[in-house]
Design a protein around this motif. Sequence first.
Motif, PDB file in Angstrom:
ATOM      1  N   ALA A  58       0.713  -1.331   0.162  1.00 12.63           N
ATOM      2  CA  ALA A  58       0.095   0.024   0.024  1.00 12.63           C
ATOM      3  C   ALA A  58       0.918   1.123   0.105  1.00 12.63           C
ATOM      4  N   ARG A  59       1.860   1.503   0.937  1.00 13.63           N
ATOM      5  CA  ARG A  59       2.588   2.394   0.895  1.00 13.63           C
ATOM      6  C   ARG A  59       3.264   2.520  -1.111  1.00 13.63           C
ATOM      7  N   ARG A  60       3.711   1.322  -1.032  1.00 17.08           N
ATOM      8  CA  ARG A  60       4.081   1.402  -3.046  1.00 17.08           C
ATOM      9  C   ARG A  60       3.304   2.143  -3.742  1.00 17.08           C
ATOM     10  N   ALA A  61       1.460   2.218  -3.342  1.00 16.72           N
ATOM     11  CA  ALA A  61       0.977   2.048  -4.373  1.00 16.72           C
ATOM     12  C   ALA A  61       0.562   3.768  -4.292  1.00 16.72           C
ATOM     13  N   ALA A  62       0.760   4.178  -2.689  1.00 15.17           N
ATOM     14  CA  ALA A  62       1.192   5.767  -2.267  1.00 15.17           C
ATOM     15  C   ALA A  62       2.011   6.972  -2.976  1.00 15.17           C
ATOM     16  N   GLY A  63       2.938   5.887  -3.260  1.00 13.74           N
ATOM     17  CA  GLY A  63       3.798   6.261  -3.298  1.00 13.74           C
ATOM     18  C   GLY A  63       4.250   6.998  -5.100  1.00 13.74           C
ATOM     19  N   TYR A  64       3.369   5.916  -5.835  1.00 10.01           N
ATOM     20  CA  TYR A  64       3.363   6.290  -7.174  1.00 10.01           C
ATOM     21  C   TYR A  64       2.562   7.080  -7.234  1.00 10.01           C
ATOM     22  N   LEU A  65       1.574   6.991  -6.326  1.00  8.62           N
ATOM     23  CA  LEU A  65       0.188   8.436  -7.265  1.00  8.62           C
ATOM     24  C   LEU A  65       1.520   9.799  -6.518  1.00  8.62           C
ATOM     25  N   ARG A  66       1.511   9.767  -5.465  1.00  7.45           N
ATOM     26  CA  ARG A  66       2.377  11.093  -4.971  1.00  7.45           C
ATOM     27  C   ARG A  66       3.765  11.334  -6.346  1.00  7.45           C
ATOM     28  N   VAL A  67       4.440  10.146  -6.713  1.00  8.14           N
ATOM     29  CA  VAL A  67       5.405  10.288  -7.891  1.00  8.14           C
ATOM     30  C   VAL A  67       4.946  10.945  -8.960  1.00  8.14           C
ATOM     31  N   ILE A  68       3.769   9.958  -9.407  1.00  8.52           N
ATOM     32  CA  ILE A  68       2.769  10.740 -10.741  1.00  8.52           C
ATOM     33  C   ILE A  68       2.431  12.343 -10.077  1.00  8.52           C
ATOM     34  N   ASP A  69       1.849  12.563  -9.022  1.00  2.67           N
ATOM     35  CA  ASP A  69       1.652  13.952  -9.046  1.00  2.67           C
ATOM     36  C   ASP A  69       3.118  15.285  -9.327  1.00  2.67           C
ATOM     37  N   ALA A  70       3.626  14.737  -8.403  1.00  2.00           N
ATOM     38  CA  ALA A  70       4.963  15.495  -8.653  1.00  2.00           C
ATOM     39  C   ALA A  70       5.693  16.057 -10.483  1.00  2.00           C
ATOM     40  N   PHE A  75      -7.098   8.390  -8.521  1.00  2.00           N
ATOM     41  CA  PHE A  75      -5.884   8.026  -9.666  1.00  2.00           C
ATOM     42  C   PHE A  75      -7.104   9.226 -10.858  1.00  2.00           C
ATOM     43  N   LEU A  76      -8.254   8.231 -10.589  1.00  2.00           N
ATOM     44  CA  LEU A  76      -9.441   8.420 -11.856  1.00  2.00           C
ATOM     45  C   LEU A  76     -10.334   9.463 -11.183  1.00  2.00           C
ATOM     46  N   GLN A  77      -9.899  10.703 -10.188  1.00  2.00           N
ATOM     47  CA  GLN A  77     -10.706  11.542  -9.643  1.00  2.00           C
ATOM     48  C   GLN A  77      -9.576  13.209 -10.350  1.00  2.00           C
ATOM     49  N   SER A  78      -7.794  12.669  -9.656  1.00  2.75           N
ATOM     50  CA  SER A  78      -7.223  13.081 -10.099  1.00  2.75           C
ATOM     51  C   SER A  78      -6.727  13.950 -12.115  1.00  2.75           C
ATOM     52  N   GLY A  79      -7.928  13.043 -12.612  1.00  6.65           N
ATOM     53  CA  GLY A  79      -7.813  13.514 -13.748  1.00  6.65           C
ATOM     54  C   GLY A  79      -6.570  12.858 -14.787  1.00  6.65           C
ATOM     55  N   TYR A  80      -5.756  11.498 -13.593  1.00  5.81           N
ATOM     56  CA  TYR A  80      -4.364  10.724 -14.533  1.00  5.81           C
ATOM     57  C   TYR A  80      -4.697   9.997 -15.515  1.00  5.81           C
ATOM     58  N   LEU A 125      -5.247   3.601 -21.938  1.00  5.66           N
ATOM     59  CA  LEU A 125      -7.078   3.456 -22.118  1.00  5.66           C
ATOM     60  C   LEU A 125      -6.796   1.949 -21.197  1.00  5.66           C
ATOM     61  N   ARG A 126      -6.202   0.856 -21.355  1.00  5.43           N
ATOM     62  CA  ARG A 126      -6.318  -0.294 -20.490  1.00  5.43           C
ATOM     63  C   ARG A 126      -5.740   0.228 -18.735  1.00  5.43           C
ATOM     64  N   CYS A 127      -5.601   1.389 -18.187  1.00  8.99           N
ATOM     65  CA  CYS A 127      -5.936   1.897 -17.045  1.00  8.99           C
ATOM     66  C   CYS A 127      -7.001   2.358 -16.532  1.00  8.99           C
ATOM     67  N   TRP A 128      -7.800   3.166 -17.726  1.00  7.01           N
ATOM     68  CA  TRP A 128      -8.557   3.204 -17.423  1.00  7.01           C
ATOM     69  C   TRP A 128      -9.493   2.604 -17.335  1.00  7.01           C
ATOM     70  N   ARG A 129      -9.661   1.312 -18.092  1.00  7.03           N
ATOM     71  CA  ARG A 129     -10.609   0.163 -17.886  1.00  7.03           C
ATOM     72  C   ARG A 129     -10.861  -0.352 -16.935  1.00  7.03           C
ATOM     73  N   ILE A 130      -9.389  -1.180 -16.235  1.00  7.15           N
ATOM     74  CA  ILE A 130      -8.769  -1.781 -15.482  1.00  7.15           C
ATOM     75  C   ILE A 130      -9.157  -1.070 -13.928  1.00  7.15           C
ATOM     76  N   TYR A 131      -9.360   0.489 -13.475  1.00 10.93           N
ATOM     77  CA  TYR A 131      -8.973   1.889 -12.446  1.00 10.93           C
ATOM     78  C   TYR A 131     -10.998   1.442 -12.325  1.00 10.93           C
ATOM     79  N   SER A 132     -11.519   2.425 -12.971  1.00  9.23           N
ATOM     80  CA  SER A 132     -13.002   2.040 -13.442  1.00  9.23           C
ATOM     81  C   SER A 132     -13.499   0.527 -12.900  1.00  9.23           C
ATOM     82  N   ARG A 133     -13.391  -0.399 -13.272  1.00  8.79           N
ATOM     83  CA  ARG A 133     -13.611  -1.680 -12.703  1.00  8.79           C
ATOM     84  C   ARG A 133     -13.568  -1.110 -10.778  1.00  8.79           C
ATOM     85  N   PHE A 134     -12.052  -1.147 -10.448  1.00 12.79           N
ATOM     86  CA  PHE A 134     -12.218  -1.164  -9.169  1.00 12.79           C
ATOM     87  C   PHE A 134     -12.029  -0.512  -8.602  1.00 12.79           C
ATOM     88  N   ALA A 135     -12.796   0.523  -8.827  1.00 14.62           N
ATOM     89  CA  ALA A 135     -13.093   1.952  -8.314  1.00 14.62           C
ATOM     90  C   ALA A 135     -14.546   1.967  -8.321  1.00 14.62           C
TER      91      ALA A 135
END
Length: 328
Positions: A232-244, A294-299, A317-327
Amino acid sequence: MASQRPDVSVIVPVYNCEAWLEALLRSVLDQEGVDLEVIAICDGATDGSLAMLESMAARDARIRVVAQENRGVSATRNVGLTLARGEWIAFADGDDWMKPGALRTWIGHGRQHELDVVIGNGFSFDELPPAANPQPMYERQPWGEICDGRAWLKRTVPNDDWVVCVWLQCVRRNFVAKHGLRFEEGVVHEDIIWALQLGLHAERVGFVREPLYGYRRNPASITNSPSQADVARRAAGYLRVIDALVTAARDPRTDRSLSRILLRQANRESGHLLHVLRKRLNDDELRKAFARQFLQSGYIRVMLKGATNASEVWRALRCWRIYSRFAT
């Protein structure tokens, strides 16, 4: 201490690496041609690392030991940055190893070309002694050239050859102080954010091709940990990296070509996040929370804007499809 101001301060975060720590410290202390200090910060280790540090420090005054409760590698390195007195700052991890002459070579190159940052090269190993002619980790840096940090990003990020490993970066201390550079605390993959700051601020970056730093392939590292808290820390880290990366890309001071490159890197890091959520994170509620963020941030739009080929468009497109399913 051989001089009031060492040539280099080597910052070593220490956490449960007793089995390898002496080899790392010996490889640093045996570096010839430089006056050095080793700032070893024991970050709440539960093994015998602190006792080993104190024993070695009692025999070698160049070692400065700091003991603290566990705060994470970023906070630990920041303690080292605060204490560093050297003209240069280098980093080493407690389970790694330096080849003889590494620091002298890096610092000599930095002084000769009046650099802010020296980018070195490394190799991976499992056991010491390493191979006589190890395979270099990086092949496509601008070897033999001097450039500013933004040019370094433009030259290396598109080739997926960007050196984000802090232990391959030898940085002039005055440069760090001038720009107030620090590691972002509480974040995994903090090295990417640190390297981004180097790239945005450095006026002169140079490169040493010879692989002089050994990275130990350690199955106990956080990137290999099955702990769901670590995942979970790794996932949060990737979100922060993307934001930076996105924040830097949208900065008015960032030219269009660099902005596009940073968005491309955000596309790539988004793929890394997808891998973590699909393959490593088993908690459905956490997965849902990360996907929604991720989706709400417009990434997804960011990924498409940073895409430079069909593969990167498909990743978005793959991220959109899979993240939408997860969400859901």
